[in-house]
Scaffold this motif. Structure first.
Motif, PDB file in Angstrom:
ATOM      1  N   LEU A   1       0.816  -1.214   0.000  1.00  0.00           N
ATOM      2  CA  LEU A   1       0.000   0.000   0.000  1.00  0.00           C
ATOM      3  C   LEU A   1       0.848   1.262   0.000  1.00  0.00           C
ATOM      4  O   LEU A   1       0.458   2.286  -0.580  1.00  0.00           O
ATOM      5  CB  LEU A   1      -0.939  -0.008   1.214  1.00  0.00           C
ATOM      6  N   ILE A   2       2.030   1.204   0.638  1.00  0.00           N
ATOM      7  CA  ILE A   2       2.932   2.359   0.609  1.00  0.00           C
ATOM      8  C   ILE A   2       3.260   2.726  -0.837  1.00  0.00           C
ATOM      9  O   ILE A   2       3.221   3.901  -1.228  1.00  0.00           O
ATOM     10  CB  ILE A   2       4.219   2.050   1.406  1.00  0.00           C
ATOM     11  N   ASP A   3       3.584   1.715  -1.644  1.00  0.00           N
ATOM     12  CA  ASP A   3       3.933   1.965  -3.045  1.00  0.00           C
ATOM     13  C   ASP A   3       2.701   2.246  -3.893  1.00  0.00           C
ATOM     14  O   ASP A   3       2.771   2.996  -4.876  1.00  0.00           O
ATOM     15  CB  ASP A   3       4.711   0.781  -3.612  1.00  0.00           C
ATOM     16  N   ALA A   4       1.570   1.646  -3.560  1.00  0.00           N
ATOM     17  CA  ALA A   4       0.335   1.930  -4.290  1.00  0.00           C
ATOM     18  C   ALA A   4      -0.039   3.402  -4.143  1.00  0.00           C
ATOM     19  O   ALA A   4      -0.522   4.027  -5.095  1.00  0.00           O
ATOM     20  CB  ALA A   4      -0.797   1.039  -3.782  1.00  0.00           C
ATOM     21  N   ARG A   5       0.195   3.972  -2.949  1.00  0.00           N
ATOM     22  CA  ARG A   5      -0.102   5.398  -2.741  1.00  0.00           C
ATOM     23  C   ARG A   5       0.774   6.267  -3.637  1.00  0.00           C
ATOM     24  O   ARG A   5       0.345   7.329  -4.105  1.00  0.00           O
ATOM     25  CB  ARG A   5       0.104   5.760  -1.267  1.00  0.00           C
ATOM     26  N   LYS A   6       2.002   5.823  -3.891  1.00  0.00           N
ATOM     27  CA  LYS A   6       2.870   6.568  -4.811  1.00  0.00           C
ATOM     28  C   LYS A   6       2.309   6.544  -6.237  1.00  0.00           C
ATOM     29  O   LYS A   6       2.367   7.545  -6.959  1.00  0.00           O
ATOM     30  CB  LYS A   6       4.285   5.990  -4.780  1.00  0.00           C
ATOM     31  N   ALA A   7       1.788   5.399  -6.627  1.00  0.00           N
ATOM     32  CA  ALA A   7       1.170   5.314  -7.953  1.00  0.00           C
ATOM     33  C   ALA A   7      -0.061   6.218  -8.033  1.00  0.00           C
ATOM     34  O   ALA A   7      -0.277   6.906  -9.035  1.00  0.00           O
ATOM     35  CB  ALA A   7       0.789   3.870  -8.250  1.00  0.00           C
ATOM     36  N   LEU A   8      -0.847   6.216  -6.974  1.00  0.00           N
ATOM     37  CA  LEU A   8      -2.034   7.085  -6.942  1.00  0.00           C
ATOM     38  C   LEU A   8      -1.633   8.555  -7.009  1.00  0.00           C
ATOM     39  O   LEU A   8      -2.263   9.362  -7.717  1.00  0.00           O
ATOM     40  CB  LEU A   8      -2.837   6.808  -5.663  1.00  0.00           C
ATOM     41  N   ASP A   9      -0.570   8.916  -6.302  1.00  0.00           N
ATOM     42  CA  ASP A   9      -0.097  10.298  -6.339  1.00  0.00           C
ATOM     43  C   ASP A   9       0.424  10.656  -7.726  1.00  0.00           C
ATOM     44  O   ASP A   9       0.230  11.780  -8.200  1.00  0.00           O
ATOM     45  CB  ASP A   9       0.997  10.487  -5.289  1.00  0.00           C
ATOM     46  N   MET A  10       1.104   9.705  -8.387  1.00  0.00           N
ATOM     47  CA  MET A  10       1.594   9.965  -9.741  1.00  0.00           C
ATOM     48  C   MET A  10       0.437  10.268 -10.683  1.00  0.00           C
ATOM     49  O   MET A  10       0.476  11.236 -11.454  1.00  0.00           O
ATOM     50  CB  MET A  10       2.372   8.749 -10.258  1.00  0.00           C
ATOM     51  N   PHE A  11      -0.601   9.437 -10.646  1.00  0.00           N
ATOM     52  CA  PHE A  11      -1.742   9.674 -11.538  1.00  0.00           C
ATOM     53  C   PHE A  11      -2.403  11.019 -11.237  1.00  0.00           C
ATOM     54  O   PHE A  11      -2.830  11.728 -12.149  1.00  0.00           O
ATOM     55  CB  PHE A  11      -2.756   8.538 -11.414  1.00  0.00           C
ATOM     56  N   ALA A  12      -2.471  11.385  -9.945  1.00  0.00           N
ATOM     57  CA  ALA A  12      -3.045  12.682  -9.597  1.00  0.00           C
ATOM     58  C   ALA A  12      -2.178  13.819 -10.135  1.00  0.00           C
ATOM     59  O   ALA A  12      -2.692  14.813 -10.673  1.00  0.00           O
ATOM     60  CB  ALA A  12      -3.186  12.790  -8.078  1.00  0.00           C
ATOM     61  N   THR A  13      -0.845  13.673 -10.008  1.00  0.00           N
ATOM     62  CA  THR A  13       0.071  14.700 -10.508  1.00  0.00           C
ATOM     63  C   THR A  13      -0.057  14.869 -12.009  1.00  0.00           C
ATOM     64  O   THR A  13       0.016  15.995 -12.534  1.00  0.00           O
ATOM     65  CB  THR A  13       1.527  14.328 -10.144  1.00  0.00           C
ATOM     66  N   LEU A  14      -0.255  13.753 -12.715  1.00  0.00           N
ATOM     67  CA  LEU A  14      -0.367  13.789 -14.183  1.00  0.00           C
ATOM     68  C   LEU A  14      -1.805  14.011 -14.656  1.00  0.00           C
ATOM     69  O   LEU A  14      -2.088  13.898 -15.846  1.00  0.00           O
ATOM     70  CB  LEU A  14       0.176  12.474 -14.764  1.00  0.00           C
ATOM     71  N   LYS A  15      -2.687  14.309 -13.696  1.00  0.00           N
ATOM     72  CA  LYS A  15      -4.086  14.620 -14.006  1.00  0.00           C
ATOM     73  C   LYS A  15      -4.783  13.489 -14.765  1.00  0.00           C
ATOM     74  O   LYS A  15      -5.558  13.715 -15.694  1.00  0.00           O
ATOM     75  CB  LYS A  15      -4.191  15.942 -14.782  1.00  0.00           C
TER      76      LYS A  15
END
Length: 356
Positions: A257-271
């Motif tokens: 989940l720690i790394d999944a949150r990074k993926a979620l943040d990436m998608f948010a950053t890239l809109k």
């Protein structure tokens, strides 16, 4: 005194092919003409392949006829009956620096692009991608599956396909098909076990080719199986293609989940909108006693989905048959049973939600 055609044919009768029969017996002599001391004729081979092997025979015929009394010059042409062999199409090359684009795009005929991502490897993202593609196809959707995990392509094995795609011109790529799904993977272009040793620009160029040069046809949805992490492939896909959205796969384990949150943040950053989360390996059901065991914890992905305000699309147990089916090249979703039904429910939710 001029040479006669009969004298020339008598000489040609002495020239034999590998089967022991002469040029005349094979009826290969055409357009025999005698003009004073000049003799001309054509040896017509049955195929271009045979003609390429008959150079020495042509030379021998020309020499023997030129030595006849009354012959000042002998000219023998070698040709072949039927059309010439078509040249092989140019070799298809994958990888290289990406070409400039005016803005985000998607392949012609493709209605939606869904990215399946994860923050780390080993959470079953590729298994979910292949089974979800098959489940959507079983539900009547026209589905494509792009294996964008350049360094570790697994879809050729999971989908049971392992041959090189055709290319009529060295640019256009004709995809493969299996279980009702249109497929493309860098793994089709490489020998199994051969490593891809590329820097970022090569990855970006390969992804651009597999999106834009593949003849995907009319698709309701193209599923893109992303590599783990938040690197060049993810950045290229999110910025250069018109993504409908992303689905993040994780196990309930805290480390995942720690790394999944990074993926979620990436998608948010890239809109890029996150359409939902899938919890994989949510539990293990003992085949002997039927008891449930939360090997990787419980409820972590559901809690993360609730925190983000996105749906939990499904929870999939860890299952031996799913692993065996993937290794065997027939995804579990292609058959019947509890796991096939679980993937069918996720596919049905995507269709009803307008995401596929």
């Amino acid at each position: 005194m001029s040479v006669t055609k009969a004298e020339i044919e008598a000489v040609l009768e002495r020239i034999s092919l590998p089967d022991g029969k002469s040029l005349l017996a094979h009826d290969l002599i055409r357009a025999l003409t005698v003009d004073g001391d000049k003799v001309r004729f054509v040896i017509e081979a049955p195929t271009p392949e045979v003609a390429r092997q008959m150079g020495p025979i042509r030379d021998a015929a020309e020499k023997l006829v030129s030595e006849l009394p009354g012959v000042g010059q002998a000219s023998v042409a070698l040709t072949a009956h039927g059309p010439a062999e078509k040249p092989a199409p140019p070799s298809l090359k994958i990888g290289g620096h990406p070409k400039p684009q005016d803005g985000p795009s998607k392949p012609s005929g493709v209605k939606r692009i869904l990215a399946i991502g994860s923050g780390k490897g080993g959470v079953g993202k590729s298994t979910v991608s292949s089974n979800l593609a098959v489940a959507l196809a079983k539900a009547g959707r026209k589905v494509g599956l792009l294996d964008a995990d350049i360094y570790g392509p697994s879809q050729p094995r999971m989908m049971g396909v392992n041959k090189r795609p055709a290319s009529p011109d060295g640019k256009t790529i004709i995809p493969l098909h299996a279980h009702g799904v249109t497929l493309m993977s860098i793994g089709f272009m490489l020998e199994e076990g051969k490593a891809v040793v590329w820097r970022g620009p090569m990855l970006m160029g390969a992804l651009q080719q597999m999106l834009g040069q593949v003849e995907w046809g009319e698709l309701d949805v193209l599923i893109v199986d992303l590599p783990p992490g938040t690197g060049d492939v993810q950045l290229t896909l999110c910025t250069k293609s018109e993504l409908t959205g992303a689905i993040v796969v994780s196990t309930p384990q805290d480390v995942a989940l720690i790394d999944a949150r990074k993926a979620l943040d990436m998608f948010a950053t890239l809109k890029t909108p996150v359409l939902g989360l899938i919890e994989n390996m949510s539990m293990f059901v003992c085949p002997d006693c039927g008891s449930e065991h939360q090997i990787f914890g419980q409820g972590g992905v559901a809690a993360e989905a609730a925190k983000m305000g996105v749906p939990l699309l499904g929870a999939l147990p860890i299952d031996l048959e799913t692993r065996l089916a993937g290794d065997g090249g027939t995804p579990i979703a292609a058959g019947e049973g509890l796991m096939a039904e679980a993937y069918a429910r996720i596919a049905d939710g995507l269709i009803k939600g307008g995401m596929a």
